[in-house]
Design an enzyme around this catalytic site. Structure first.
Site: not given
Ligand code: 9MR
Ligand code: 9MR
Length: 583
Positions: A177, A502, A544, A553
């Site tokens: 993100d 991701h 993957d 991610e």
């Molecule tokens: O793209 C988002 C990712 O960076 C985060 O780690 C993840 C969890 O917070 O959420 C992803 O975004 C998703 C969102 O939470 C739910 N709708 C789909 C999004 C990804 O395409």
């Molecule tokens: O690394 C984080 C993980 O420990 C948490 O369980 C998760 C859901 O809250 O979020 C992860 O961090 C994400 C962050 O919220 C948004 N950017 C992407 C991070 C990696 O997925």
């Protein structure tokens, strides 16, 4: 292409025996280090090590006895070719089973891993165009200038009411993100700075081919500076508190940075963010002190910023970031990553330790209880206590007498933690520390493997006992392919690595190959993304696919321990006997 045709051509493209049957470090091995591959489901028999052109067999051996890796429901056998100490490019073949892709045996074999993982940060830079000269095919226009950032109502203060425009450019995108989170930047910077301080000579010579490579600062510090300059702008100069994050209200679509133009906010200050900031800026102050000519005034301003943050945190010791609660009171609602740490005792310990290490003022050492219990938790974004211990242990006789009294016990503590990690590893099916317990597999499990590796490197530094170093190497091997999935988890490296992380730029740039040097999160049976997975067994719960943010991610706090681990092994290869009599 129709799905049917895609599937059909995929079948044709598969070799008779899929390469991933042989699970090994796909990058390669140090000449005098242990060298093992793991086969799944293979009968007893011989294996051969051949030159890459398959004309010469340089080593043959017997596969080891079958073992059960219960967590992954696999029957495994080890091919151990440690006795072979030649250098070159080789393949491992198992008659009737298949052969590996070519890999190297040579000194410096993981240099490319350390560099690629560090260059991964360059690709994560916000507020700048990536130019073809450095970024190659992954060049892209600038995104997120972050010079017009709104103070969210949750962050309003008398001097900066809601809607105030502030500027906080640069920094690294957190992950797949485009948001910038102080808490996660904390452990990331802390880990990269720890590599710098543990292995300064090695770090100083690293050439990363980034835009600043020609200046007179080591490249590692140039890259860290990109994020540090942003971090400094996250502190409210009026009171020393630090905003929890700089973010969009909700996650952007799968678009390139320049196309993601929704408003940016700084949200509520938090104790965790402020203390992580204090720790990192204290580290930065003592590291950049050496470079006062190159970065005039930076060391001083970092220390002032750190002390102001510390003062704010002492006055606000329990301002936790609770996004749901915040959203009930303030608009717009914020839906991005929360990094909502609920305990900050460890952040207090880390900040106090870094301020102490920088200033040598005993008042920081005694400000909090640095040793509240016997634990040494593995670092992650919400658990930073052990980062303090690494820093204090490094001080050695540079510590004041007060802290020196505690160093023998600290050494014992860190060695005991490493011994705990070593337990059972050598006899386990994959011969790795990582992956013995189901609890190893959570969101970001690959960073856990790398952080275990760091704990083992720390133990090696304290004891000189090679067993720790070899176990650290085993976890690097894990990340590069000797694991139940057979993936080398770093994009662009090895022969079987993630193709669909991701990661918004990798998905949106129209190139087949993902942005290189990025560590995927790794197996996570939580499967919080509800994507399609081939297995739900913990070590195999990896997909993957771009859908899978819970296993595929990438993130800055996961790359950092990979950088440390690969860098440390490179720095220690001759001392630890991984390479003897290097040519
Ligand atoms: O793209 C988002 C990712 O960076 C985060 O780690 C993840 C969890 O917070 O959420 C992803 O975004 C998703 C969102 O939470 C739910 N709708 C789909 C999004 C990804 O395409
Ligand atoms: O690394 C984080 C993980 O420990 C948490 O369980 C998760 C859901 O809250 O979020 C992860 O961090 C994400 C962050 O919220 C948004 N950017 C992407 C991070 C990696 O997925």
């Amino acid at each position: 292409m129709s799905t049917y045709f895609k599937y059909f051509s995929l079948l044709l493209a598969l070799p008779l025996h899929a390469q991933t049957v042989i699970h090994l470090d796909q990058v390669g091995f140090y000449p005098t280090a242990p060298k093992v591959a793991v086969l799944v489901g293979a009968p007893a028999g011989r294996f051969e090590l051949k030159t890459a052109d398959l004309t010469k067999t340089v080593f043959t051996g017997e596969l080891g006895p079958t073992q059960t890796y219960a967590l992954a429901a696999q029957q495994t056998r080890v091919a151990d070719f440690s006795a072979f100490q030649g250098t070159g490019t080789f393949v491992l073949t198992v008659p009737g089973q298949g052969q590996s892709a070519p890999f190297r045996i040579q000194p410096n074999v993981h240099e490319g891993v350390a560099k690629a993982a560090l260059r991964g940060y360059y690709y994560q830079r916000a507020s700048t165009a990536l130019l073809p000269a450095q970024a190659g095919p992954w060049a892209r226009p600038a995104g997120h200038p972050d010079t017009q950032v709104l103070v969210h109502p949750s962050a309003a203060s008398p001097a900066r009411p809601a809607g105030t425009v502030i500027s906080a450019p640069r920094g690294w995108y957190d992950a797949g993100d485009y948001n910038k989170y102080v808490v996660n930047s904390g452990i990331t910077m802390g880990t990269l700075f720890a590599l710098y301080e543990d292995f300064p000579a090695y770090s100083d010579q690293l050439q990363l081919h980034i835009p600043e490579s020609q200046n007179r600062l080591p490249d590692l510090l140039d890259e860290a500076l990109w994020n540090l300059r942003w971090l400094l702008a996250m502190q409210d100069p009026h009171d020393g508190g630090v905003y929890h994050k700089l973010t969009n209200a909700s996650f952007a679509g799968m678009v390139m940075p320049a196309a993601a133009q929704a408003p940016r906010y700084v949200v509520q200050k938090s104790t965790a963010a402020t203390l992580d900031f204090a720790a990192v800026t204290a580290q930065a102050s003592r590291i950049f002190r050496k470079f006062d000519k190159q970065t005039p005034g930076l060391a001083d301003s970092c220390l002032r910023a750190s002390q102001a943050a510390w003062t704010w945190a002492q006055a606000h010791p329990a301002v936790l970031y609770d996004q749901d609660a915040m959203n009930k009171t303030f608009q717009p609602a914020i839906a991005t990553g929360s990094y909502g740490d609920r305990t900050v005792a460890d952040e207090f310990i880390w900040a106090a330790a870094e301020l102490y290490a920088t200033t040598k003022a005993d008042s920081y050492y005694t400000a909090v209880n640095l040793y509240p219990d016997a634990q040494t938790p593995l670092p992650d974004w919400g658990s930073v206590r052990t980062l303090a211990y690494y820093t204090l242990a490094r001080l050695g006789n540079q510590a004041t007498p007060l802290a020196q009294k505690d160093l023998p016990a600290l050494r014992t503590r860190l060695l005991a933690a490493a011994d705990q990690l070593l337990k059972g590893a050598a006899a386990s099916p994959y011969q790795t520390v990582m992956g013995q317990a189901a609890s190893d597999f959570q969101w970001g499990s690959n960073a856990r493997a790398a952080n275990q590796g760091i704990a083992l490197v720390q133990a090696y530094r304290l004891s000189g006992n090679r067993r720790y170093l070899l176990a650290a190497l085993g976890n690097l091997d894990y990340l590069l392919g000797r694991n139940a999935t057979g993936y080398c988890f770093v994009t662009g490296l090895g022969s079987h690595s993630p193709q669909h992380p991701h990661h918004r730029p990798s998905e949106a740039d129209g190139l087949a190959a993902p942005v290189p040097g990025l560590l995927a999160g790794g197996p996570n049976p939580g499967q919080q993304d509800h994507c399609t997975y081939a297995s739900s067994l913990p070590p195999l719960s990896y997909s993957d696919s771009v859908c899978s943010y819970a296993s595929n991610e990438i993130a800055i706090n996961w790359n950092a321990p990979l950088v440390y681990l690969a860098g440390a092994l490179e720095a220690l290869q001759t001392k630890g006997g991984l390479v003897k009599g290097a040519k």
